[in-house]
Each structure stands twice: as C-alpha cells, then as structure tokens.
Motif scaffolding. Structure first.
Motif, PDB file in Angstrom:
ATOM      1  N   GLU A  20       6.761  -7.007  -5.652  1.00  0.00           N
ATOM      2  CA  GLU A  20       5.935  -8.108  -5.153  1.00  0.00           C
ATOM      3  C   GLU A  20       4.911  -7.588  -4.137  1.00  0.00           C
ATOM      4  OE1 GLU A  20       8.541 -11.154  -3.667  1.00  0.00           O
ATOM      5  OE2 GLU A  20       9.486 -11.419  -5.622  1.00  0.00           O
ATOM      6  N   ASP A  21       5.339  -6.655  -3.295  1.00  0.00           N
ATOM      7  CA  ASP A  21       4.433  -6.087  -2.295  1.00  0.00           C
ATOM      8  C   ASP A  21       3.302  -5.299  -2.953  1.00  0.00           C
ATOM      9  OD1 ASP A  21       6.126  -7.170  -0.391  1.00  0.00           O
ATOM     10  OD2 ASP A  21       7.019  -5.247   0.194  1.00  0.00           O
ATOM     11  N   VAL A  22       3.641  -4.463  -3.933  1.00  0.00           N
ATOM     12  CA  VAL A  22       2.595  -3.668  -4.580  1.00  0.00           C
ATOM     13  C   VAL A  22       1.659  -4.575  -5.386  1.00  0.00           C
ATOM     14  CG1 VAL A  22       3.694  -2.963  -6.784  1.00  0.00           C
ATOM     15  CG2 VAL A  22       2.142  -1.404  -5.598  1.00  0.00           C
ATOM     16  N   ALA A  23       2.185  -5.640  -5.962  1.00  0.00           N
ATOM     17  CA  ALA A  23       1.336  -6.597  -6.680  1.00  0.00           C
ATOM     18  C   ALA A  23       0.354  -7.274  -5.716  1.00  0.00           C
ATOM     19  CB  ALA A  23       2.188  -7.642  -7.396  1.00  0.00           C
ATOM     20  N   ALA A  24       0.838  -7.635  -4.527  1.00  0.00           N
ATOM     21  CA  ALA A  24      -0.034  -8.243  -3.517  1.00  0.00           C
ATOM     22  C   ALA A  24      -1.125  -7.259  -3.104  1.00  0.00           C
ATOM     23  CB  ALA A  24       0.771  -8.671  -2.301  1.00  0.00           C
ATOM     24  N   TYR A  25      -0.751  -6.008  -2.921  1.00  0.00           N
ATOM     25  CA  TYR A  25      -1.721  -4.973  -2.540  1.00  0.00           C
ATOM     26  C   TYR A  25      -2.770  -4.789  -3.635  1.00  0.00           C
ATOM     27  CZ  TYR A  25      -3.721  -0.384  -1.694  1.00  0.00           C
ATOM     28  OH  TYR A  25      -4.600   0.664  -1.509  1.00  0.00           O
ATOM     29  N   GLU A  58       0.837  -1.200   0.000  1.00  0.00           N
ATOM     30  CA  GLU A  58       0.000   0.000   0.000  1.00  0.00           C
ATOM     31  C   GLU A  58       0.874   1.253   0.000  1.00  0.00           C
ATOM     32  OE1 GLU A  58      -3.732   2.081   2.345  1.00  0.00           O
ATOM     33  OE2 GLU A  58      -2.674   0.429   3.322  1.00  0.00           O
ATOM     34  N   SER A  59       1.921   1.234   0.782  1.00  0.00           N
ATOM     35  CA  SER A  59       2.844   2.367   0.835  1.00  0.00           C
ATOM     36  C   SER A  59       3.533   2.574  -0.515  1.00  0.00           C
ATOM     37  CB  SER A  59       3.875   2.135   1.939  1.00  0.00           C
ATOM     38  OG  SER A  59       4.814   3.167   1.958  1.00  0.00           O
ATOM     39  N   VAL A  60       3.988   1.492  -1.124  1.00  0.00           N
ATOM     40  CA  VAL A  60       4.622   1.568  -2.439  1.00  0.00           C
ATOM     41  C   VAL A  60       3.622   2.107  -3.457  1.00  0.00           C
ATOM     42  CG1 VAL A  60       5.689   0.238  -4.314  1.00  0.00           C
ATOM     43  CG2 VAL A  60       6.261  -0.290  -1.932  1.00  0.00           C
ATOM     44  N   PHE A  61       2.395   1.617  -3.402  1.00  0.00           N
ATOM     45  CA  PHE A  61       1.343   2.055  -4.327  1.00  0.00           C
ATOM     46  C   PHE A  61       1.100   3.556  -4.187  1.00  0.00           C
ATOM     47  CE2 PHE A  61      -2.998   2.882  -5.657  1.00  0.00           C
ATOM     48  CZ  PHE A  61      -3.116   2.148  -6.831  1.00  0.00           C
ATOM     49  N   GLN A  62       0.951   4.024  -2.955  1.00  0.00           N
ATOM     50  CA  GLN A  62       0.685   5.444  -2.728  1.00  0.00           C
ATOM     51  C   GLN A  62       1.821   6.313  -3.260  1.00  0.00           C
ATOM     52  OE1 GLN A  62      -2.281   6.484  -1.945  1.00  0.00           O
ATOM     53  NE2 GLN A  62      -2.964   4.408  -1.533  1.00  0.00           N
ATOM     54  N   GLY A  63       3.033   5.853  -3.123  1.00  0.00           N
ATOM     55  CA  GLY A  63       4.185   6.635  -3.547  1.00  0.00           C
ATOM     56  C   GLY A  63       4.527   6.553  -5.021  1.00  0.00           C
TER      57      GLY A  63
END
Length: 148
Positions: free
Chosen positions: A134-139, A67-72
C-alpha cells in the motif's frame, strides 16, 4: 512489524475511520451536544457517517515509507518511473492510464499489480507486507501525478 494500531497511526487521516468508528463518533457528538436526540436523528447521522466512510479511499499508504520500499524493491526496473524491461510501460500517469488494468486514478490497481504481478513483473505479494505494498502504491501514484 508493529501491530495494527502502529500501522494505522501513520496512515493518512482519510483511512483511519471505518464505518463503525465514524458512526460511534457521530453518536458521541450527538450525545455530548447537550440536547436530546431522537431515533430519527440517529438514523440520519448513521447514514451520513456510512456515506462518508464509503467515499473514503480504500488505500492511503505512507508515501515516505513507500519511497523506501520502492528504492529497495522496484528501482532496479523502474528507476525514475521508467521501465527497463518494457520501456513503453512506464510509471508515468499517462502510461498507467493506458496500460495498467483497472486503473481508475486510485492506488487500487497499483496495489493489485504489485501484489500479483503480470507479464514480466513478478508478484511481490509473498515478499512484501500488505502495508508495504500500500505504501509503495501511494508513492508510485504520488510520483506519477507529480511527474516523477
């Protein structure tokens, strides 16, 4: 960034064990079970461990970090799962199924799209670390499945 053990420790349990680790756990469990085991039992245990490891998802990023990666990095074009550049190609589940090449319901195609880009979407492979992708894909997948 932390080392591999730091990164893996925050992953979901389904991705923590590779085939060798799973096999070692099965063999250890047999060894400590208090009874002798035969080579045939070891072979069956190894096959079972490999089957479990193969069926585990290839990716399981950290949703909160995603979520943090997505927002940024993504929200400027994809706020609320939308698409300000190509409005029909949203991040909603139905749209991912229709437009995202190779989408099979997992994070794999999302990781590929984020890493390599396509059409108007730039590639983030050179900007983000592999675990961030990988984190943003999961989000994104989590949000898509839950309706943004």
């Amino acid at each position: 960034r932390g080392d591999e053990s730091d990164r893996t420790s925050r992953r979901s349990p389904q991705c923590l064990l590779d085939t060798r680790t799973m096999l070692a756990l099965v063999v250890s469990a047999l060894a400590f079970s208090g009874s002798a085991f035969k080579p045939a039992q070891m072979a069956k245990a190894g096959a079972a461990a490999a089957a479990i490891a193969v069926t585990a998802p290839a990716f399981a990023g950290d949703i909160a970090s995603g979520e943090s990666v997505f927002q940024g990095n993504c929200a400027a074009c994809h706020a609320g799962g939308q698409n300000s550049v190509q409005p029909e190609k949203t991040l909603e589940l139905a749209s991912l199924k229709s437009y995202l090449s190779g989408f099979d319901g997992s994070e794999k195609a999302i990781v590929n799209q984020v890493t390599n880009g396509k059409n108007a979407m730039p590639a983030f492979g050179g900007r983000l670390e592999e675990d961030e992708i990988e984190d943003v894909a999961a989000y994104v997948l989590n949000q898509a499945k839950n309706g943004w």
